[in-house]
Write a protein that holds these residues in place. Structure first.
Motif, PDB file in Angstrom:
ATOM      1  N   ALA A   1       0.845  -1.193   0.000  1.00  0.00           N
ATOM      2  CA  ALA A   1       0.000   0.000   0.000  1.00  0.00           C
ATOM      3  C   ALA A   1       0.882   1.245   0.000  1.00  0.00           C
ATOM      4  O   ALA A   1       0.499   2.282  -0.528  1.00  0.00           O
ATOM      5  CB  ALA A   1      -0.908  -0.004   1.219  1.00  0.00           C
ATOM      6  N   ILE A   2       2.069   1.154   0.617  1.00  0.00           N
ATOM      7  CA  ILE A   2       3.020   2.266   0.596  1.00  0.00           C
ATOM      8  C   ILE A   2       3.903   1.996  -0.614  1.00  0.00           C
ATOM      9  O   ILE A   2       4.666   1.041  -0.622  1.00  0.00           O
ATOM     10  CB  ILE A   2       3.860   2.291   1.892  1.00  0.00           C
ATOM     11  CG1 ILE A   2       2.925   2.244   3.089  1.00  0.00           C
ATOM     12  CG2 ILE A   2       4.751   3.525   1.939  1.00  0.00           C
ATOM     13  CD1 ILE A   2       3.606   1.933   4.388  1.00  0.00           C
ATOM     14  N   LYS A   3       3.761   2.831  -1.622  1.00  0.00           N
ATOM     15  CA  LYS A   3       4.183   2.436  -2.962  1.00  0.00           C
ATOM     16  C   LYS A   3       5.689   2.472  -3.218  1.00  0.00           C
ATOM     17  O   LYS A   3       6.140   3.090  -4.163  1.00  0.00           O
ATOM     18  CB  LYS A   3       3.476   3.325  -3.990  1.00  0.00           C
ATOM     19  CG  LYS A   3       1.977   3.129  -4.035  1.00  0.00           C
ATOM     20  CD  LYS A   3       1.641   1.957  -4.913  1.00  0.00           C
ATOM     21  CE  LYS A   3       0.136   1.714  -4.943  1.00  0.00           C
ATOM     22  NZ  LYS A   3      -0.228   0.458  -5.517  1.00  0.00           N
ATOM     23  N   PHE A   4       6.478   1.792  -2.369  1.00  0.00           N
ATOM     24  CA  PHE A   4       7.886   1.677  -2.705  1.00  0.00           C
ATOM     25  C   PHE A   4       8.092   0.627  -3.798  1.00  0.00           C
ATOM     26  O   PHE A   4       9.072   0.662  -4.508  1.00  0.00           O
ATOM     27  CB  PHE A   4       8.713   1.293  -1.473  1.00  0.00           C
ATOM     28  CG  PHE A   4       8.912   2.442  -0.523  1.00  0.00           C
ATOM     29  CD1 PHE A   4       9.863   3.409  -0.787  1.00  0.00           C
ATOM     30  CD2 PHE A   4       8.136   2.557   0.614  1.00  0.00           C
ATOM     31  CE1 PHE A   4      10.040   4.480   0.066  1.00  0.00           C
ATOM     32  CE2 PHE A   4       8.310   3.625   1.479  1.00  0.00           C
ATOM     33  CZ  PHE A   4       9.265   4.590   1.201  1.00  0.00           C
ATOM     34  N   ALA A   5       7.163  -0.318  -3.866  1.00  0.00           N
ATOM     35  CA  ALA A   5       7.346  -1.416  -4.822  1.00  0.00           C
ATOM     36  C   ALA A   5       6.040  -1.712  -5.533  1.00  0.00           C
ATOM     37  O   ALA A   5       4.959  -1.522  -4.981  1.00  0.00           O
ATOM     38  CB  ALA A   5       7.807  -2.662  -4.080  1.00  0.00           C
ATOM     39  N   GLU A   6       6.152  -2.207  -6.758  1.00  0.00           N
ATOM     40  CA  GLU A   6       4.986  -2.732  -7.466  1.00  0.00           C
ATOM     41  C   GLU A   6       4.674  -4.120  -6.889  1.00  0.00           C
ATOM     42  O   GLU A   6       5.564  -4.777  -6.338  1.00  0.00           O
ATOM     43  CB  GLU A   6       5.307  -2.877  -8.958  1.00  0.00           C
ATOM     44  CG  GLU A   6       5.525  -1.576  -9.698  1.00  0.00           C
ATOM     45  CD  GLU A   6       4.294  -0.686  -9.663  1.00  0.00           C
ATOM     46  OE1 GLU A   6       3.175  -1.215  -9.595  1.00  0.00           O
ATOM     47  OE2 GLU A   6       4.461   0.543  -9.688  1.00  0.00           O
TER      48      GLU A   6
END
Ligand code: MAN
Length: 361
Positions: free
Chosen positions: A205-210
């Motif tokens: 949900a915390i968009k560090f990664a796809e």
């Protein structure tokens, strides 16, 4: 690109009766499969929408704590309606579904057609983690038991749960095995180096990664740890997730998985993505190591019932069996139908080209 040896649409919404009054079936798709007594057992997701609709409102179904169906009518102007599956509140970003799903068991004597005389068993959502429905089963045989992973959706999030059965008539529910948001969980059909192994797909949900496929290990199928990301599996799409349970072959574990990607050449204002299927081979003992990979998708939405449906442009593989010299791959087509297609066994393994050692770490 490898050609399919055949493609059959197996089950469509018109073949399925609603689970209760007040609902109509709009999709039957994303089937888990198993082989039992010479038959192919198909556990499919059935999607239903409320028959009671009101102009200017979107109907969003849910179950209460007694399992009674409730329909919330949500004012259209307060929601983003760009995805046909969901509604997204414009200010709170809270998400609801426009349908509710359950699972239904079908039987196929030959893997390519359905036995119309067999009354399908229904598996309905239960309890507070399943109030928006249960979705996308995958079946793996371990010893005498068939294990079914499935997605439970509720205001508590999107979890993966486990159930088991010996006969697909009675089922034992084991509860949540991976917390929100996590789906597309497939189990390996045997222990590897002493552990059960699963492929899963957490959704950051915390968009560090796809979203990416991960591996984890367990001693009892309930408590999962030793998580690690399958780095070499990236195919550069918008999203990716495990599809068919792994099949042991001479060349390694064959897995077929889905990727969501932008739809090439979509005219402005039209749908911008499609779901395609890829294949790869994993090391026999250490499945983190990708040993072979098809350079192109092995399945693209091509048949009319794959390009157009409840969600256009979706092939979503979820089950596989081996028959003579072929693999039969079971998949959801356009989030509306259960379909099966064939691949020549040797041909499919041959398109999974060996990876350079550096990429296979
Ligand atoms: C997501 C899930 C699946 C569905 C695909 C395509 O991955 O909702 O159940 O089949 O999208 O719409």
């Amino acid at each position: 690109m490898i050609d399919r040896t055949f493609t059959h649409r197996l089950i469509s919404p018109a073949d399925v009766s609603p689970s209760r009054e007040g609902l109509r079936v709009v999709g039957v798709f994303n089937p888990g499969v198993a082989e039992l007594n010479g038959e192919v057992v198909i556990v499919a997701r059935v999607v239903e929408q409320p028959t009671d609709t009101q102009p200017g409102f979107v109907a969003s179904p849910r179950l209460d704590e007694h399992g009674t169906l409730l329909v919330d009518h949500l004012a259209e102007d307060e929601y983003d309606l760009s995805d046909r599956r969901t509604v997204l509140h414009k200010t709170t970003a809270a998400k609801r579904l426009r349908f509710i799903s359950h699972l239904r068991v079908f039987r196929s004597p030959d893997g390519k057609s359905i036995d119309p005389s067999a009354e399908p068993t229904a598996l309905l959502p239960q309890g507070p983690y399943e109030t928006y429905g249960i979705e996308d089963p995958r079946v793996t045989q371990l010893g005498d038991l068939f294990y079914i992973t499935y997605v439970a959706v509720s205001p508590r999030g999107v979890c993966t749960c486990l159930m088991s059965t010996t006969d697909f008539v009675t089922f034992h529910r084991h509860g949540i095995i991976l917390p929100p948001d996590n789906k597309d969980v497939v189990l390996f059909p045997e222990k590897l180096l002493g552990d059960y192994v699963a492929i899963h797909r957490p959704m950051p949900a915390i968009k560090f990664a796809e979203p990416a496929m991960w591996l984890s290990r367990s001693q009892n199928l309930l408590h999962w740890g030793a998580h690690e990301r399958m780095d070499a599996a990236d195919v550069g799409g918008l999203s990716i997730g495990g599809g068919t349970p792994p099949v042991r072959t001479r060349d390694g574990w064959l897995i077929i998985y889905h990727a969501k990607r932008n739809f090439p050449d979509a005219p402005d204002g039209e749908k911008r993505f499609e779901y395609v299927a890829h294949a790869m081979l994993l090391h026999p003992d250490n499945p983190r190591q990708v040993v072979g990979m098809a350079s192109m998708p092995i399945m693209l939405p091509a048949e009319p019932f794959e390009t157009h449906g409840f969600v256009d442009g979706v092939v979503f593989p979820t089950g596989i069996v081996e028959r003579d010299d072929e693999f039969y791959v079971y998949y959801g087509a356009a989030d509306e139908h259960v379909a099966v297609c064939g691949f020549d066994r040797r041909g499919l393994l041959a398109v999974c080209e060996p990876l350079e050692q550096s990429a296979a770490v």
